[in-house]
Design an enzyme around this catalytic site. Sequence first.
Site, short mmCIF file in Angstrom:
data_model
loop_
_atom_site.label_atom_id
_atom_site.label_comp_id
_atom_site.label_asym_id
_atom_site.label_seq_id
_atom_site.Cartn_x
_atom_site.Cartn_y
_atom_site.Cartn_z
N HIS A 175 2.31 0.45 1.90
CA HIS A 175 3.33 -0.57 2.25
C HIS A 175 3.45 -0.79 3.77
O HIS A 175 3.20 -1.88 4.26
CB HIS A 175 4.71 -0.11 1.75
CG HIS A 175 4.83 0.05 0.27
ND1 HIS A 175 4.78 -0.98 -0.63
CD2 HIS A 175 5.04 1.17 -0.47
CE1 HIS A 175 4.95 -0.53 -1.86
NE2 HIS A 175 5.10 0.77 -1.81
O1 RIB Z 1 9.38 -0.15 -0.95
C1 RIB Z 1 8.55 0.47 -0.02
C2 RIB Z 1 9.28 0.81 1.24
O2 RIB Z 1 10.34 1.72 0.96
C3 RIB Z 1 8.40 1.54 2.27
O3 RIB Z 1 8.86 1.28 3.55
C4 RIB Z 1 8.62 2.99 1.92
O4 RIB Z 1 8.37 3.85 3.03
C5 RIB Z 1 10.08 2.98 1.59
O5 RIB Z 1 10.79 3.07 2.81
#
Ligand code: RIB
Length: 338
Positions: free
Chosen positions: A267
């Site tokens: 992500h």
């Molecule tokens: O949904 C994914 C996000 O939420 C990413 O930033 C992960 O590290 C969590 O913070």
Amino acid sequence: MLRRSGTDAHAWGLHRFILAVQAGGIMARPILIDCDPGTDDAIALFLALGNPALDVRAVTVAGGNVGLHHTLRNARALVGLTGRAIPVIAGADRPLLGSFTSETRVHGENGIGGVDLPDGPPAAPGLAADAIRQALRQAGPADQPGAGLTLVGIGPATNLALALATEPALAANIAEIVLMTGAWAEGNVTPAAEFNAWSDPEALAIVLACARPITLATLHLTSQALCTPARIAALQDGPGTCRAAAAAIMATVPPTRRLAYAGHPQHDACAIAWLLAPEIFTHRDVHAVVDCTNGPGRGQTIIDRWSRLALPPNARLLDTIDPDRFFALLAESIAHLP
Ligand code: RIB
Ligand code: CA
């Protein structure tokens, strides 16, 4: 002094770009990263700190994936592993309203999959929101040549919102805000909401309303940057403590049911990659808001991809990413770390 984007680093070849930056001929892009490490935050930090096209002014930390005592230790340890003298500053241990709910199923109890990293340098004194404002003040007005600061938010937006709410005039010094947040289809923490947006929707609403350029890396985008066993294995080969740590952390993350267990999304590094290689993305301008009600839609980002409401765009939505070029960029950048 020429300011070059990450695209030049990519086009020129990282080695030539490094030489040019070191010779003072090119000015790297000033950024501040606000995070909640977090297994994927760890990879994002390595990507940013390994690439000379970015001048990371500070790393600010919030609770989120795990509690602040873990996310802060992880941020200090990760920055420490890179050998870079970048201040790490503690921030919010709760959202604007209520308390953070950790996601240890993905990130483990310690936030980086149980991987044990040596302790990093102590956190810099002060609080994240003040550090963000100080960095914005130092960067100067974004409409001046060579000035402005890019804020990268890869956790709940609490620290960013606190900075903006306490000194709104500093928004003029924001060159761009890049957020890993939201989803225009299904969520990953509720059917409607993605974790960062859900963790502090009021904070996200404040950021979305700041009238500065905002780029959104949502779940639809990050799911394309799929970290598979083959891609982890490819990263494992080679020297470097940071490379080994990155591969070890990646290997702890369970495959994602939503993606048929084919791997897990990287992500947060997608937000950094946008700054380094925008040419590997496609995108569109959208109007985006977040649901701050207390119903089943809380934290849902309503992103008008087809301008059905004919409202003026307030964000750039990243639509697609080339995963092979993303992971190549990641490997190339981490190779420059110790
Ligand atoms: O949904 C994914 C996000 O939420 C990413 O930033 C992960 O590290 C969590 O913070
Ligand atoms: Ca994160």
